[in-house]
Motif scaffolding. Sequence first.
Motif: not given
Lengths: 87, 533
Positions: B248-263, B271-282
């Motif tokens: 969970e602590k990693l959620r604020s980190q930009e997902p970049r590979t070791k080679t620097g590629k932004r994933i 539904n909209v509820n699924d979207v709301r839940g997922a947003i919290q995971r960054g």
Amino acid sequence: MVSRKLTVVNASGLHARPASILAQAAGKCKSNVIIQVDEKQVQVKSILNIMAAAIRCGTEIELICDGETENEDLETLARLIESGLGE
Amino acid sequence: MEDIRVEKTASRGIVIAPVYCYREPDLTPETGAVSQEKVASETEKFENAKKSVVEDLAKLAEKNEVFAAHQEIAGDFMLGESVLTKIREEKKNVQQALDEAIKEIAAIFDAMEDSYMKERAADVRDVGKRFMAFLKGVRLPDFGSMEREAIVVARDLYPSDTVKMKAAYVKGILTEEGGITSHVSIMAKSMDIPTLVGVKGILEKVQDGMMVCMDAEKGTIVLEPDEAAMQDYAARKAAYEKERQELEKLRSQEPRTKTGKRIYLCANAGNVNDVRGAIQRGIDGVGLFRSEFLYMENTHFPTEEEQFLVYREAAKLVPQELTIRTLDIGGDKELPYFSFEKEENPFLGWRAIRICLEMKSMFKEQLRAILRASAFGKVRIMFPMIISLDELREAKVVLEGCKAELRAEGTVFDEEIEVGMMIETPASVLMAEEFAKEVDFFSIGTNDLTQYLLAVDRGNKKVASRYDFMNPAVLRAIRHVIDAGHRAGIKVGMCGEMAGNPQAVPVLLEMGLDEFSMSAGSIDYVRKLVLEN
């Protein structure tokens, strides 16, 4: 006894929802209500009987009411069927 | 104490909890005739059952319209007459009379050609079960009666069961049947519940309240654990919880590979509820918005306005993208208000874009709703099941028509809206180079692609072990699609179960996949894999 020829307008025919609406409405009628389709006679007060008849869109049916309130009942139910039974 | 092991796993988590059996009670009718004097009391039993069942269903119908039809069936006079005749004239006892009446009526529906009407036989049998449970004084399984946290053990769970599940009490799920891509697996993942499926014989071995430990990732189960096993699982649970916190602590980190590629990390949502839940995971956005749920959980084809309100709400929530897949119905997905003709091979039949291109006015309502929502956030359109350039072009012509209409009406939408397609048929893989020149993005749908490429029905238990997205043929197809997309300068994503699979993710990163869209529960772990690779 009074009757009227009608055409089913519901795209999927008289499936569960429209059948349920029709059976409920017929249940409130005092007269005996029957739909004649080809050789089959369908008891309109029974949702199972309506669904089992598998009446498709575009089918011509004859709505028959028999009893004291037959005229009003025929009018009410015919209008309901023509309007697409809430669909 | 007894150890059980399952080979294939699809979720993670450790659970130590008592069992809640979701088991059908014995509803076999009593045998034996009744004497003339008993006829009255047997008919009375039926009338009482009818009263109670109709009342129960009326309550349920307030929350879910499906039960309104059940209520009608329960109170139906054709059913009532049939049961009463059997009691009065054939001297059957009430249970037997009911059982026969239900079977006869269900048989009428079973014999129908129309697949929609065929399924009404199931409604009739459901109602029959309620009557029989009342007559026998037994309880039908019901999640509503759960009073404490438990591991649910069932033969299999269906969508109708899972909507009733109180997620707060369901800590884990064990089922005898189902594969890792079955409904229960996917649903449990989106609810983030540790689940093991295909646990043969489990129902025989447990009773309500029996203590059970399970490790959903390793596929291990311990029944009636001893002190040592309890300690072992408690330690694993603590380690897992700690790992989750780290993730969970990693959620604020930009997902970049070791080679620097932004994933790009995205969630799949229904539904909209699924979207709301997922947003919290960054997440970056929603890579697959399954618009079919709007159609399936409805009593009619949703109107443009109804759809627009949903899409707009979702569009406002997402940070970077909301990819809406146009209606993907047919195959194993049906609509309660539309009757599909019975097909020999529904997965090779009239489904998804094939339906939309035929039912154009319905398709246009959806496209107009999506376009209108694009004024409120970054929305992308994705067409499913494409097999030819003609189909893609035809869909785009309909889309352009909708855009022209909206312009004429003075309605705003995103003129630059991106249009992409699912790659889920072997034809679209082989033609990927040509397709890449005509779309803005690809999204690989591995659930269908795997089944079509390997000719393995993913719902068929007998061949389930052959259904494998790590099969070299599937991997080679994926590589081909990614390369073709990149040569044309477009992004390639994936929205099947594979995109959230720990074994597959490093391979997909290596192949250059740009976007991973998955069940919300997998996102934290996949982010870690991205950062490590």
